[in-house]
Design a protein around this motif. Sequence first.
Motif, PDB file in Angstrom:
ATOM      1  N   ASP A   1      13.865  11.383  20.033  1.00 19.21           N
ATOM      2  CA  ASP A   1      14.770  12.400  20.145  1.00 19.21           C
ATOM      3  C   ASP A   1      15.208  13.128  21.619  1.00 19.21           C
ATOM      4  O   ASP A   1      14.123  13.421  22.249  1.00 19.21           O
ATOM      5  N   GLY A   2      15.686  13.037  22.568  1.00 19.27           N
ATOM      6  CA  GLY A   2      16.458  13.292  23.423  1.00 19.27           C
ATOM      7  C   GLY A   2      17.867  13.693  24.408  1.00 19.27           C
ATOM      8  O   GLY A   2      17.731  12.900  23.810  1.00 19.27           O
TER       9      GLY A   2
ATOM     10  N   HIS B   1      14.192  17.783  37.415  1.00 22.88           N
ATOM     11  CA  HIS B   1      14.311  16.588  36.687  1.00 22.88           C
ATOM     12  C   HIS B   1      14.036  15.557  37.634  1.00 22.88           C
ATOM     13  O   HIS B   1      13.442  14.336  37.873  1.00 22.88           O
TER      14      HIS B   1
ATOM     15  N   TRP C   1      15.286  12.712  28.161  1.00 24.75           N
ATOM     16  CA  TRP C   1      14.939  14.879  28.156  1.00 24.75           C
ATOM     17  C   TRP C   1      15.007  15.489  27.115  1.00 24.75           C
ATOM     18  O   TRP C   1      15.857  15.843  25.877  1.00 24.75           O
ATOM     19  N   HIS C   2      13.790  16.236  27.033  1.00 21.69           N
ATOM     20  CA  HIS C   2      14.163  18.158  26.540  1.00 21.69           C
ATOM     21  C   HIS C   2      13.615  19.242  27.216  1.00 21.69           C
ATOM     22  O   HIS C   2      13.048  18.788  27.580  1.00 21.69           O
ATOM     23  N   GLY C   3      15.005  19.227  27.890  1.00 25.29           N
ATOM     24  CA  GLY C   3      15.205  20.572  28.385  1.00 25.29           C
ATOM     25  C   GLY C   3      14.467  19.979  30.248  1.00 25.29           C
ATOM     26  O   GLY C   3      15.567  19.046  30.382  1.00 25.29           O
TER      27      GLY C   3
ATOM     28  N   GLN D   1      11.762  18.362  30.803  1.00 28.20           N
ATOM     29  CA  GLN D   1      10.439  16.994  29.859  1.00 28.20           C
ATOM     30  C   GLN D   1      11.291  16.019  30.230  1.00 28.20           C
ATOM     31  O   GLN D   1      12.308  15.763  29.228  1.00 28.20           O
TER      32      GLN D   1
ATOM     33  N   ALA E   1      11.211  12.762  28.010  1.00 27.63           N
ATOM     34  CA  ALA E   1      10.775  12.473  26.989  1.00 27.63           C
ATOM     35  C   ALA E   1      11.055  10.869  26.240  1.00 27.63           C
ATOM     36  O   ALA E   1       9.798  10.264  25.999  1.00 27.63           O
TER      37      ALA E   1
END
Length: 259
Positions: free
Chosen positions: A47-48, A60, A141-143, A145, A147
């Motif tokens: 999930d991202g 990023h 991405w998660h925020g 971070q 993924a």
Amino acid sequence: VGAQRELALLSTLARSGVPTPEPLEAAAGGALGVHRGKPVALFPWVDGAIVCQARVTAAHAAAVGAALAGVHRAPVASAPPGRFERSDLEARLARAAREAPAFEPVTRAIAARLAHFAARRAHGLPSGLIHGDLFRDNVLWHGEQIAALIDFESASEGAYAYDLMVCVHAWCFGSEFDTPLVRALLAGYHAVRRLTPAERAALPVEGALAALRFATTRITDYSLRATAGQPPLRDYRRFLARLDQIEAGALDAAIATLG
């Protein structure tokens, strides 16, 4: 053979800490299967989200640089040859000129710049497995971070400095290079895998060659296939604009911060 090699590569990367999903093994053993005569494999769902260029932050960019350095440091025994060497690009440019004579002036100009920078390329730069295509749609991405890094289809043997400059093109350019993003991406990479002095000196030429690679494939993969009267999905001129900026020294100050 190619599919099996790619699965082995992804397993190695995942097990060495690169954030990419490891292929799942079937109940009967092995990760590679066949469906309607085609090789298939299953991967766990990650999930991202994909970030648009306007939302890319320095965090990023630094994370992408660090993740790419992790790919370059992974213990991969060998990598396949690349599909976008100078001879491959020249063949594409010649085909484009044959199929669409209106493109002949630009393909001739690209071929000339390709020869110019290939002659100035440093030999013996550190090399090994490169991703080759780590654009924004290949990172989840998660925020701020990461993924997952995905789509290693273009992974090949190549110079690490070249791969790094592909990322600079992909993550740090809107209408022009965003210097804070370039600095963050280079610093993130350098913190995980230190660039040699020769690599730092080579970054502008490697960046020029990367711009010419993508300008070429944007013509052959998009411009030549565009519906008559419609603009191509991706515009080769965006990479010629990057090349112009590199030649004007737009990246020099950011590269100098690595010294």
